[in-house]
Design an enzyme around this catalytic site. Structure first.
Site, PDB file in Angstrom:
ATOM      1  N   SER A  84       1.410 -28.510  11.083  1.00 19.83           N
ATOM      2  CA  SER A  84       2.774 -28.021  10.892  1.00 19.83           C
ATOM      3  C   SER A  84       3.803 -29.140  10.855  1.00 19.83           C
ATOM      4  O   SER A  84       4.999 -28.875  10.769  1.00 19.83           O
ATOM      5  CB  SER A  84       3.134 -27.029  12.003  1.00 19.83           C
ATOM      6  OG  SER A  84       2.822 -27.573  13.257  1.00 19.83           O
ATOM      7  N   THR A 186       7.360 -26.283  14.313  1.00 18.81           N
ATOM      8  CA  THR A 186       8.243 -27.413  14.526  1.00 18.81           C
ATOM      9  C   THR A 186       7.998 -28.086  15.856  1.00 18.81           C
ATOM     10  O   THR A 186       7.877 -27.411  16.868  1.00 18.81           O
ATOM     11  CB  THR A 186       9.707 -26.932  14.491  1.00 18.81           C
ATOM     12  OG1 THR A 186       9.906 -26.321  13.231  1.00 18.81           O
ATOM     13  CG2 THR A 186      10.665 -28.076  14.689  1.00 18.81           C
ATOM     14  N   THR A 204       9.155 -31.321  11.074  1.00 18.39           N
ATOM     15  CA  THR A 204       8.322 -30.205  10.625  1.00 18.39           C
ATOM     16  C   THR A 204       7.929 -30.353   9.155  1.00 18.39           C
ATOM     17  O   THR A 204       8.622 -31.028   8.383  1.00 18.39           O
ATOM     18  CB  THR A 204       9.086 -28.872  10.790  1.00 18.39           C
ATOM     19  OG1 THR A 204       8.209 -27.775  10.584  1.00 18.39           O
ATOM     20  CG2 THR A 204      10.245 -28.756   9.828  1.00 18.39           C
ATOM     21  N   ARG A 214      12.493 -24.858  -0.483  1.00 21.60           N
ATOM     22  CA  ARG A 214      13.001 -24.221   0.743  1.00 21.60           C
ATOM     23  C   ARG A 214      13.192 -25.262   1.862  1.00 21.60           C
ATOM     24  O   ARG A 214      12.332 -26.077   2.122  1.00 21.60           O
ATOM     25  CB  ARG A 214      12.020 -23.130   1.187  1.00 21.60           C
ATOM     26  CG  ARG A 214      12.453 -22.378   2.454  1.00 21.60           C
ATOM     27  CD  ARG A 214      11.809 -22.950   3.689  1.00 21.60           C
ATOM     28  NE  ARG A 214      12.091 -22.147   4.871  1.00 21.60           N
ATOM     29  CZ  ARG A 214      11.857 -22.563   6.115  1.00 21.60           C
ATOM     30  NH1 ARG A 214      11.318 -23.741   6.326  1.00 21.60           N
ATOM     31  NH2 ARG A 214      12.140 -21.799   7.136  1.00 21.60           N
ATOM     32  N   GLY A 216      14.263 -25.515   5.981  1.00 22.12           N
ATOM     33  CA  GLY A 216      14.430 -24.706   7.188  1.00 22.12           C
ATOM     34  C   GLY A 216      15.542 -25.227   8.079  1.00 22.12           C
ATOM     35  O   GLY A 216      16.408 -25.989   7.661  1.00 22.12           O
ATOM     36  N   THR A 237      12.267 -23.861  17.462  1.00 19.39           N
ATOM     37  CA  THR A 237      11.024 -23.801  16.696  1.00 19.39           C
ATOM     38  C   THR A 237      10.861 -22.368  16.200  1.00 19.39           C
ATOM     39  O   THR A 237      11.440 -21.438  16.745  1.00 19.39           O
ATOM     40  CB  THR A 237       9.830 -24.232  17.575  1.00 19.39           C
ATOM     41  OG1 THR A 237       8.661 -24.354  16.751  1.00 19.39           O
ATOM     42  CG2 THR A 237       9.545 -23.257  18.687  1.00 19.39           C
ATOM     43  N   GLY A 238      10.086 -22.198  15.151  1.00 19.41           N
ATOM     44  CA  GLY A 238       9.881 -20.849  14.617  1.00 19.41           C
ATOM     45  C   GLY A 238      10.570 -20.670  13.275  1.00 19.41           C
ATOM     46  O   GLY A 238      10.832 -21.633  12.552  1.00 19.41           O
TER      47      GLY A 238
HETATM   48  N1  GLY Z   1      11.490 -24.158  12.086  1.00 19.52           N
HETATM   49  C1  GLY Z   1      10.986 -24.768  10.965  1.00 19.52           C
HETATM   50  C2  GLY Z   1      11.214 -24.098   9.699  1.00 19.52           C
HETATM   51  O1  GLY Z   1      11.588 -22.942   9.663  1.00 19.52           O
HETATM   52  O2  GLY Z   1      11.017 -24.724   8.689  1.00 19.52           O
END
Ligand code: GLY
Length: 325
Positions: A84, A186, A204, A214, A216, A237-238
């Site tokens: 990740s 993350t 991440t 995209r 984040g 994170t998430g």
């Molecule tokens: N938290 C990392 C992402 O959504 O890319």
């Protein structure tokens, strides 16, 4: 007489600080009050002993928190088993590994890279953006050109393991990230050094099989990470979309400014998401650290863990969560 003295006892755990009170005549009166501080300390998202150990190596030798969090973030970035982050990260749906990262120091300086390809350590490029440019964020090809000019090497980041998983995913090509797996994305790391200065880093490869282009929350200062040296630091994170919509890490720090503990602030930031956004099949977790080295965490769903290193050693903690098992 104004007195401020700092005394380090037991390798910097307790600091004695002069507390200045304002008398009714407007004169400063100083009392000496023992404030117990748990510093140095480093806290990271997920089970992350390697990152914490690298950061602690710096902090335990009275190094700077900015060096500690960068050193910590580089460990999962370079680890192909961590799918990740960095090298070995899962690709987007076009098969490209694209990385996001940001870093913030105790002076409010910050740097970020988004959609960076071919560079194993985006956190170090983010630090270069902070220190070597007048900007906060570089993206895509511009970020890559800057990294190469700074001496970083161009590499293939798609490992055989991540390529194989991606090819299996392509068979159905359904976008349904698995909570705490593809969403276990993350690595955030926040720390305080023995001078009492806070820094944070966040890195991440983003959501697995995301749309091309995209970005984040992780490289967005205030969403994925925020540090205010007077108050504390927070990192997320998430599912980044939910964090960005609520400017999560800035919110956590501002809630601590208003008097909440790190745990209470993380919980309230999660509750803002829970009250206003669809939390079906998503995870978001926050960790936070206040100026005195108190830490806390909270997540939407169970199974979010975080790693703490301080003078007492290294420990994995289970976060409390809104949903329970
Ligand atoms: N938290 C990392 C992402 O959504 O890319």
């Amino acid at each position: 007489m104004k007195q401020t003295r700092r005394k380090f006892i037991n390798s910097s755990i307790v600091i004695t600080t002069g507390v200045i009170l304002q008398s009714c005549e407007g004169k400063e009166i100083t009392t000496n009050k023992e404030l117990s501080k748990n510093i140095p300390i480093v806290v990271s998202t997920w089970k992350n002993e390697g990152a914490n150990n690298a950061a602690w190596e710096v902090l335990s030798k009275n190094g700077k928190s900015i060096d500690a969090v960068e050193a910590g973030a580089r460990i999962p970035e370079g680890d192909p088993a961590d799918q990740s982050v960095g090298y070995g990260g899962r690709p987007d749906r076009d098969g490209n590994v694209t990385l996001d990262a940001c870093i913030m120091n105790h002076l409010g300086g910050c740097g970020a890279v988004t959609y960076l390809q071919h560079i194993k350590h985006p956190i170090s490029v983010a630090r270069k953006v902070m220190e070597e440019t007048p900007h906060v964020m570089l993206s895509g090809d511009g970020a890559l050109q800057f990294a190469l000019a700074q001496g970083f090497s161009k590499e293939n980041l798609l490992t055989e393991a991540s390529k194989k998983e991606y090819e299996e995913w392509l068979v159905k090509a359904e976008y349904k990230p698995k909570v705490n797996i593809e969403l276990h994305d993350t690595i955030g790391i926040i720390g305080i050094d023995s001078d009492g200065n806070l820094s944070g880093a966040c890195t991440t490869s983003g959501l697995a099989y995301k749309m091309a282009g995209r970005i984040g929350d992780s490289p967005i200062i205030g969403a994925g990470l925020y540090v205010d040296n007077e108050i504390g630091a927070a990192v997320a994170t998430g599912m980044g979309e939910l964090v960005m919509r609520s400017v999560g890490s800035f919110l956590v720090v501002e809630l601590m400014r208003q008097g909440m503990s790190p745990f209470e602030a993380c919980k309230e930031a999660v509750m803002r998401i829970v009250r206003k956004q669809d939390i079906t099949d998503i995870q978001v977790g926050y960790i936070a650290l206040d100026k005195n080295g108190n830490f806390g965490a909270y997540s939407v769903k169970p199974d979010f863990v975080f790693t703490v290193s301080d003078q007492s050693g290294i420990k994995i903690h289970d976060s409390e969560s809104y949903e329970t098992k």
